[in-house]
Design an enzyme around this catalytic site. Structure first.
Site, short mmCIF file in Angstrom:
data_model
loop_
_atom_site.label_atom_id
_atom_site.label_comp_id
_atom_site.label_asym_id
_atom_site.label_seq_id
_atom_site.Cartn_x
_atom_site.Cartn_y
_atom_site.Cartn_z
N HIS A 71 96.44 46.20 169.69
CA HIS A 71 97.83 45.67 169.68
C HIS A 71 97.50 43.97 169.52
O HIS A 71 96.22 43.57 170.03
CB HIS A 71 98.66 45.64 170.90
CG HIS A 71 99.17 46.93 171.14
ND1 HIS A 71 100.15 47.08 171.80
CD2 HIS A 71 98.89 48.13 170.40
CE1 HIS A 71 100.55 48.61 171.64
NE2 HIS A 71 100.01 49.13 170.88
N GLU A 79 98.41 41.17 170.73
CA GLU A 79 98.34 40.47 172.26
C GLU A 79 96.67 41.05 172.76
O GLU A 79 96.10 39.93 173.06
CB GLU A 79 99.11 41.09 173.38
CG GLU A 79 100.60 40.77 172.72
CD GLU A 79 101.35 41.83 172.40
OE1 GLU A 79 102.52 42.14 172.57
OE2 GLU A 79 100.58 42.78 171.44
N CYS A 111 104.40 45.33 175.52
CA CYS A 111 104.45 46.46 175.91
C CYS A 111 103.80 46.57 177.35
O CYS A 111 103.23 45.52 177.84
CB CYS A 111 103.75 47.65 174.94
SG CYS A 111 102.01 47.48 175.15
N CYS A 124 100.08 45.66 177.33
CA CYS A 124 99.84 44.26 176.81
C CYS A 124 100.33 43.16 177.94
O CYS A 124 99.65 42.19 178.37
CB CYS A 124 100.42 43.72 175.54
SG CYS A 124 99.70 44.77 174.37
#
Length: 150
Positions: A46, A48, A75, A78
């Site tokens: 992801h 992040e 999410c 993250c």
């Protein structure tokens, strides 16, 4: 947030879910990236996570502090990484009502049972962030072809 949006547009051009992230410390961009789960065959890739990894390598320390700008609410995975990196402030564009772990479904970054809390600012360029991701998924539902963003 403009840089995070640029990264999100790049993700969309690559056929990835359009989320971008930028780590800033002392007014300087330390790291920037976008979702690359498909390209890297990595469910943890992801935006992040990639930015936190780059930032930690750049800084030589996993405790980053600083500000993290993200186009979409992080999410649970993250949010956990943001806590572990000791990010001071998270700024995000649009909520993720189905998977957000900052304000929508959970409030992981401000849970006083944990040893670190993160200042949260939401809604920065919200409309642009939301429209980008919504149009991406609309295009996929129409037939699998995603638009080519400039």
């Amino acid at each position: 947030m403009e840089i995070a949006l640029e990264e999100a547009r790049q993700a969309a051009r690559e056929g990835e879910v359009p989320v971008g992230a930028v780590l800033v410390k002392g007014g300087k961009v330390v790291a920037r990236d976008h979702n690359r789960t498909i390209a890297l065959c990595d469910p943890t890739a992801h935006a992040e996570i990639l930015v936190l990894r780059k930032g930690a390598a750049e800084e030589g320390n996993y405790r980053l502090g600083g500000e993290l700008y993200v186009t979409i609410e992080p999410c649970p995975m993250c949010a956990g990484a943001i806590l572990q990196a000791r990010i001071s402030r998270l700024v995000f564009g649009a909520r993720d009502e189905k998977g957000g772990a900052v304000l929508s479904l959970y409030r992981l970054l401000q849970d006083d049972r944990l040893n670190h809390q993160v200042e949260v600012v939401e809604g920065v360029r919200e409309r642009e962030c939301r429209e980008l991701i919504q149009e991406f998924f609309r295009a996929l539902r129409r037939g699998g072809e995603v638009p080519k963003w400039p």
